[in-house]
Design an enzyme around this catalytic site. Sequence first.
Site, mmCIF file in Angstrom:
data_model
loop_
_atom_site.group_PDB
_atom_site.id
_atom_site.type_symbol
_atom_site.label_atom_id
_atom_site.label_comp_id
_atom_site.label_asym_id
_atom_site.label_seq_id
_atom_site.Cartn_x
_atom_site.Cartn_y
_atom_site.Cartn_z
ATOM 1 N N ARG A 221 -8.997 6.500 -8.254
ATOM 2 C CA ARG A 221 -8.065 5.400 -8.536
ATOM 3 C C ARG A 221 -8.839 4.466 -9.461
ATOM 4 O O ARG A 221 -9.742 3.783 -9.012
ATOM 5 C CB ARG A 221 -7.654 4.702 -7.234
ATOM 6 C CG ARG A 221 -6.825 5.603 -6.321
ATOM 7 C CD ARG A 221 -6.241 4.842 -5.141
ATOM 8 N NE ARG A 221 -5.271 5.657 -4.423
ATOM 9 C CZ ARG A 221 -5.504 6.244 -3.242
ATOM 10 N NH1 ARG A 221 -6.664 6.103 -2.649
ATOM 11 N NH2 ARG A 221 -4.578 6.969 -2.660
ATOM 12 N N GLY B 286 7.561 17.198 19.238
ATOM 13 C CA GLY B 286 8.241 16.743 20.450
ATOM 14 C C GLY B 286 7.778 15.372 20.925
ATOM 15 O O GLY B 286 7.702 15.124 22.126
ATOM 16 N N GLY C 139 -4.825 9.680 -4.516
ATOM 17 C CA GLY C 139 -5.258 10.464 -3.351
ATOM 18 C C GLY C 139 -4.994 11.944 -3.594
ATOM 19 O O GLY C 139 -3.906 12.308 -4.025
ATOM 20 N N ASP D 98 6.565 10.402 -0.829
ATOM 21 C CA ASP D 98 7.326 9.162 -1.039
ATOM 22 C C ASP D 98 7.763 8.965 -2.492
ATOM 23 O O ASP D 98 7.804 7.841 -2.978
ATOM 24 C CB ASP D 98 6.486 7.960 -0.570
ATOM 25 C CG ASP D 98 5.155 7.867 -1.290
ATOM 26 O OD1 ASP D 98 4.744 8.859 -1.935
ATOM 27 O OD2 ASP D 98 4.511 6.806 -1.217
ATOM 28 N N THR E 33 1.230 14.348 -3.688
ATOM 29 C CA THR E 33 0.781 13.370 -2.680
ATOM 30 C C THR E 33 1.239 13.877 -1.323
ATOM 31 O O THR E 33 2.339 14.428 -1.211
ATOM 32 C CB THR E 33 1.353 11.959 -2.923
ATOM 33 O OG1 THR E 33 1.208 11.190 -1.714
ATOM 34 C CG2 THR E 33 2.821 11.950 -3.285
ATOM 35 N N ILE E 34 0.411 13.654 -0.299
ATOM 36 C CA ILE E 34 0.844 14.099 1.029
ATOM 37 C C ILE E 34 1.964 13.221 1.572
ATOM 38 O O ILE E 34 2.630 13.590 2.521
ATOM 39 C CB ILE E 34 -0.331 14.134 2.042
ATOM 40 C CG1 ILE E 34 -0.903 12.738 2.298
ATOM 41 C CG2 ILE E 34 -1.399 15.111 1.610
ATOM 42 C CD1 ILE E 34 -1.760 12.660 3.543
ATOM 43 N N ASP E 35 2.157 12.045 0.969
ATOM 44 C CA ASP E 35 3.091 11.069 1.553
ATOM 45 C C ASP E 35 4.569 11.408 1.362
ATOM 46 O O ASP E 35 5.414 10.862 2.064
ATOM 47 C CB ASP E 35 2.841 9.677 0.955
ATOM 48 C CG ASP E 35 1.525 9.083 1.429
ATOM 49 O OD1 ASP E 35 0.951 9.609 2.395
ATOM 50 O OD2 ASP E 35 1.067 8.097 0.819
ATOM 51 N N GLY F 85 0.576 10.611 -7.469
ATOM 52 C CA GLY F 85 1.637 9.912 -6.750
ATOM 53 C C GLY F 85 2.126 8.677 -7.494
ATOM 54 O O GLY F 85 1.973 8.578 -8.718
ATOM 55 N N ASP F 86 2.655 7.701 -6.756
ATOM 56 C CA ASP F 86 3.328 6.576 -7.429
ATOM 57 C C ASP F 86 2.380 5.742 -8.306
ATOM 58 O O ASP F 86 2.759 5.334 -9.404
ATOM 59 C CB ASP F 86 4.099 5.702 -6.440
ATOM 60 C CG ASP F 86 3.231 5.135 -5.331
ATOM 61 O OD1 ASP F 86 2.061 5.558 -5.204
ATOM 62 O OD2 ASP F 86 3.716 4.266 -4.595
ATOM 63 N N ARG G 32 0.794 4.908 4.356
ATOM 64 C CA ARG G 32 0.611 3.449 4.290
ATOM 65 C C ARG G 32 1.940 2.733 4.125
ATOM 66 O O ARG G 32 2.170 1.674 4.677
ATOM 67 C CB ARG G 32 -0.285 3.120 3.094
ATOM 68 C CG ARG G 32 -1.566 2.451 3.497
ATOM 69 C CD ARG G 32 -2.330 1.905 2.334
ATOM 70 N NE ARG G 32 -2.478 2.841 1.241
ATOM 71 C CZ ARG G 32 -3.620 3.084 0.606
ATOM 72 N NH1 ARG G 32 -4.714 2.479 0.990
ATOM 73 N NH2 ARG G 32 -3.685 3.911 -0.406
ATOM 74 N N ARG H 77 -5.524 15.361 4.581
ATOM 75 C CA ARG H 77 -5.525 15.523 3.124
ATOM 76 C C ARG H 77 -6.203 16.812 2.657
ATOM 77 O O ARG H 77 -6.044 17.219 1.510
ATOM 78 C CB ARG H 77 -6.217 14.321 2.480
ATOM 79 C CG ARG H 77 -5.369 13.074 2.445
ATOM 80 C CD ARG H 77 -5.118 12.610 1.026
ATOM 81 N NE ARG H 77 -6.322 12.192 0.384
ATOM 82 C CZ ARG H 77 -6.692 10.917 0.202
ATOM 83 N NH1 ARG H 77 -5.925 9.950 0.649
ATOM 84 N NH2 ARG H 77 -7.794 10.622 -0.420
ATOM 85 N N HIS I 257 -8.108 11.447 7.291
ATOM 86 C CA HIS I 257 -8.210 12.274 6.081
ATOM 87 C C HIS I 257 -8.209 13.770 6.341
ATOM 88 O O HIS I 257 -8.122 14.551 5.386
ATOM 89 C CB HIS I 257 -9.451 11.863 5.277
ATOM 90 C CG HIS I 257 -9.262 10.545 4.590
ATOM 91 N ND1 HIS I 257 -9.378 9.350 5.258
ATOM 92 C CD2 HIS I 257 -8.926 10.242 3.309
ATOM 93 C CE1 HIS I 257 -9.131 8.357 4.413
ATOM 94 N NE2 HIS I 257 -8.854 8.869 3.228
ATOM 95 N N ILE I 258 -8.306 14.173 7.601
ATOM 96 C CA ILE I 258 -8.146 15.604 7.912
ATOM 97 C C ILE I 258 -6.828 16.095 7.311
ATOM 98 O O ILE I 258 -6.712 17.223 6.839
ATOM 99 C CB ILE I 258 -8.147 15.801 9.448
ATOM 100 C CG1 ILE I 258 -9.557 15.607 9.984
ATOM 101 C CG2 ILE I 258 -7.587 17.154 9.850
ATOM 102 C CD1 ILE I 258 -9.645 15.567 11.490
HETATM 103 O O1 F6P Z 1 -1.447 8.266 -0.720
HETATM 104 C C1 F6P Z 1 -1.969 9.223 0.110
HETATM 105 C C2 F6P Z 1 -2.784 8.591 1.194
HETATM 106 O O2 F6P Z 1 -3.386 9.657 1.872
HETATM 107 C C3 F6P Z 1 -2.046 7.678 2.166
HETATM 108 O O3 F6P Z 1 -1.291 8.350 3.127
HETATM 109 C C4 F6P Z 1 -3.189 6.890 2.745
HETATM 110 O O4 F6P Z 1 -2.754 5.677 3.236
HETATM 111 C C5 F6P Z 1 -4.095 6.716 1.566
HETATM 112 O O5 F6P Z 1 -3.824 7.778 0.692
HETATM 113 C C6 F6P Z 1 -5.564 6.671 1.877
HETATM 114 O O6 F6P Z 1 -6.266 6.443 0.707
HETATM 115 P P1 F6P Z 1 -7.851 6.508 0.566
HETATM 116 O O7 F6P Z 1 -8.237 7.954 0.653
HETATM 117 O O8 F6P Z 1 -8.129 5.931 -0.758
HETATM 118 O O9 F6P Z 1 -8.385 5.746 1.717
#
Ligand code: F6P
Length: 325
Positions: free
Chosen positions: A75, A189, A14, A133, A129-131, A105-106, A175, A259, A256-257
């Site tokens: 991917r 808040g 992503g 994680d 990655t935005i996550d 990311g991972d 996710r 991202r 996706h906004i």
């Molecule tokens: O890993 C980043 C992420 O934006 C997650 O937060 C999200 O669940 C996933 O990718 C969405 O992936 P895709 O763009 O393939 O639907």
Amino acid sequence: MNTIKTIGVFTSGGDSPGMNAAVRAVVRSALHYDLKVYGIRLGYQGMINGDFVEMDGISVSNIVQRGGTILKSARSADFMTPEGRKKAAENIKSQGIDALVGIGGDGTFQGATKFYEEQGIPVIGVPGTIDNDLSGTDETIGYDTAMNTALEAMDKIRDTADAHDRLFLVEVMGRHAGFIALETGIAGGAELILLPETLTQIQDVKDSLREVFQNQRRSSLVVVAEGDETGGAMKLADDLKDEFGKYEMRVCILGHIQRGGAPTARDRVLASRLGASAVQALLDGHASVMVGIINNEIKITPMRNVWSKKKSINYELLELAKILS
Ligand code: F6P
């Protein structure tokens, strides 16, 4: 003695805001050390397809401020097979590329670990990655921007929620991780924050909401990470509608906004530091590691540890959110 003369850079998984700033830093640092640099389009899939393009200083001009990735991202299912990885390694070698820098990311780093162990291709990871994680770094590239995007949306939702005395369920990305939900929930808040890292019982959600409305609160905002066990905001709304339907419940999925968009200053600086450090790590002889920043210092972590050890959320923040709500 350093034997690396040519490197390849790619983005994978992503996309996240700041990936371009990282590509720019990798390319310009490599050129600074007289290395030749190829951009690989579409991540691992581009290695299999042989999609290489030589990068110069100009090729990364005017991208530090842009979201997305000029190298494209994917991917790749092919790369998950041994045949795919063999083909990718053959293409890389025949292009004369000695080592790679992968921004992702991972999933990207699991692939990179295998690639090094199986095919002997060195890969330095840059966390994008935005996550947020990934172990081995306090923050990942794109996390700060995604949080601010989500927060801006939440502030706007709060206005309309308040105007109509409504209960809003706002779903943010994540996710498997609740970093975005936790921090935007505090900053926005939120009355309640639901994360994949904590077990959410629907009964507890109802009890908390009852308390919120008993305290004369008329509008209310619940932040739900997409990976929460409740099944996301839509499902939760369905489970709550009998009792809380009277608060004119509405669901908003930010999706996706989160991202896209121009990276924040913080993400651009993080990406610039990490991109340059990745090139330095290769020159220092590292082969399968991720560069990260911990307590404002560059840290190198074995690639395998990055994805095999789950990064914990800050439980103190979760307690704080409960006190403040
Ligand atoms: O890993 C980043 C992420 O934006 C997650 O937060 C999200 O669940 C996933 O990718 C969405 O992936 P895709 O763009 O393939 O639907």
